[in-house]
Design an enzyme around this catalytic site. Structure first.
Site, short mmCIF file in Angstrom:
data_model
loop_
_atom_site.label_atom_id
_atom_site.label_comp_id
_atom_site.label_asym_id
_atom_site.label_seq_id
_atom_site.Cartn_x
_atom_site.Cartn_y
_atom_site.Cartn_z
N SER A 152 -5.85 -3.26 -8.90
CA SER A 152 -6.99 -2.77 -8.12
C SER A 152 -8.30 -3.14 -8.83
O SER A 152 -8.58 -4.32 -9.00
CB SER A 152 -6.84 -1.27 -7.89
N ASP A 230 -0.76 -0.86 2.07
CA ASP A 230 -1.80 -0.36 1.16
C ASP A 230 -3.03 0.04 1.97
O ASP A 230 -3.69 -0.80 2.59
CB ASP A 230 -2.13 -1.50 0.18
N HIS A 267 -0.47 1.16 -2.47
CA HIS A 267 -1.37 0.90 -3.60
C HIS A 267 -0.88 1.56 -4.90
O HIS A 267 -1.53 1.43 -5.94
CB HIS A 267 -2.77 1.44 -3.24
#
Lengths: 289, 289
Positions: A152, A230, A267
């Site tokens: 991320s 995600d 995620h």
């Protein structure tokens, strides 16, 4: 040069994870923590190192505890370095107000705005300071063989530190669900406008992976995985397609830049742990070449 | 029968982890959470299940997030069930005062002391209630093929629920750093004196793995790993040697009871994750037989 203090050690697979603390000049003299995994099977020789950059709200512990990286790293005889995600306790007004800015959200930049520039220098912390303090401590890592990966915000960090390094400090970069075009998403806009005097304009040349790859002509070694389940991907925070298109437009083929859409994954670290071993082996190709 | 409510789902390796919530009769009507991993590769058939019991202070998430179990479970086509470690929010005075008693520390018993007996029935919750509510929900698990494992307090739970089951509910048991002789250590004494009217005497026949194995004459399938760097081992909270001696004295040889001392590992999930795959494969031998 600051002295490393051992905070804790844990044996894990065939290696040892040690948490260190030191006074970080790059972070304005604050205490900084990092975790370092050293494989046992090095027979007194220096080992290559893979740097893991974590995402928003995380610490140096998150990837170590949840990533599932150690089995593959031990068997490949690769060290893993886990920095923190921001300075801690700088005392800047507003620093702790949001989960996506300030503490836990250093965004792997060197801040240029006056109020942040003393402490928020995570780019220098990772690329310059940590190798120096680790080498000075006599730890058997060969910093000529470094690669970098992350998740991320940390995926953004890995891609940009890899692509922005004129000295080609890292041999390869990979990312789980990276913020791939941060000047075009809310997280990146907030971070760059907050940390950088020149805001998005300043960021574009230094800290946007999509902008960087579009001007990068030498061969690269990049692997990206993201999950189609995600929510941050769906919300347009990640934009991996932009990075892929810019890569292809700049002449980087699928042997240089692989962007894999993984059906149904989200995620979380459940996603990361699923592909952890894949990423370690990807980097091993270059670290052990 | 209470209805299962889905709280969240995450794809992980080739399977899906779902967190469920339901009103638990065994826990006095409180909401109970558990995590359930289902491998994808079951082709519509029921799969065997391995129950993971976590340790003091943990929840249904700890083993799922840090254990590193999913890769091996998916490849072996085994479901994993992660219960919580105690009821939550019973409102009993003193329940939240200590980290090693009450909330997060149910010790996998059915309490008999008046103030705890309405809510603290983790043994029934795990052996009876969870299989019932999961079957009633139509989830494709074959509860005739169950095994059980756990860590520390959960290792105690796994060994005792395995050995105390007259119906031989579980095919095999394994444990990481289990509290192996709890009537002889401070954690066990505190828990049994707190939850059981008859204290240690009541515990000895039902909830002490070392006492149970010493009277167990049928063949068993038990694997235990502990680390020599484990501070709780050094402090005498675990006492795996007592369990090993009682096993051998009762005629259980090394094919029935393996107790492995793992040099240098500690009590953490770094230790667990190192041997996670080993334990899954141990149970697969019996679950898939």
């Amino acid at each position: 040069m600051s002295v490393l203090e051992k905070v804790s050690t844990n044996k894990v697979f065939e290696g040892e994870l040690t948490k260190y603390k030191f006074k970080s000049a790059a972070l304005g003299g604050l205490d900084a923590n990092f975790n370092l995994f050293m494989p046992f099977n090095n027979a007194g020789a220096k080992v290559p190192v893979l740097v893991y950059l974590a995402g928003l709200t995380c610490t140096e512990d998150t990837g170590a505890q949840k990533g599932g990286f150690f089995g593959a790293a031990a068997s490949q005889n690769i060290a893993l370095l886990f920095p923190d995600t921001s300075p801690r306790g700088a005392g800047i007004p507003g620093e702790d107000g949001d989960w996506d800015f300030g503490t836990g959200a250093g965004f792997y930049v060197d801040a240029t705005k006056a109020e942040y520039s003393k402490h928020y220098n995570m780019a220098t912390h990772i690329t310059v300071e940590l190798p120096q303090v680790i080498e000075a401590a006599g730890i058997l890592i060969d910093f000529k063989r470094q690669s970098i990966f992350g998740h991320s915000m940390g995926g953004h960090g890995a891609l940009t530190l890899y692509l922005a390094s004129k000295a080609k400090q890292y041999r390869s970069a990979s990312a789980f669900a990276p913020i791939s075009n941060p000047t075009k998403c809310p997280w990146g806009e907030k971070a760059f406008n907050g940390y950088l005097q020149g805001g998005l304009t300043e960021a574009l040349d230094k800290y946007d992976a999509t902008a960087l790859i579009s001007k990068y002509t030498d061969p690269v070694h990049i692997l990206i995985d993201y999950g189609t389940g995600d929510n941050f991907y769906k919300q347009g925070q990640l934009l991996p397609e932009n990075f892929l298109k810019a890569s292809r437009d700049a002449g980087h083929d699928e042997f240089q830049v692989r962007v894999r859409s993984q059906s149904g994954y989200d995620h979380s670290y459940y996603f990361i742990s699923t592909f952890a071993s894949d990423h370690i082996h990807f980097h091993a190709n270059f670290l052990k070449a």
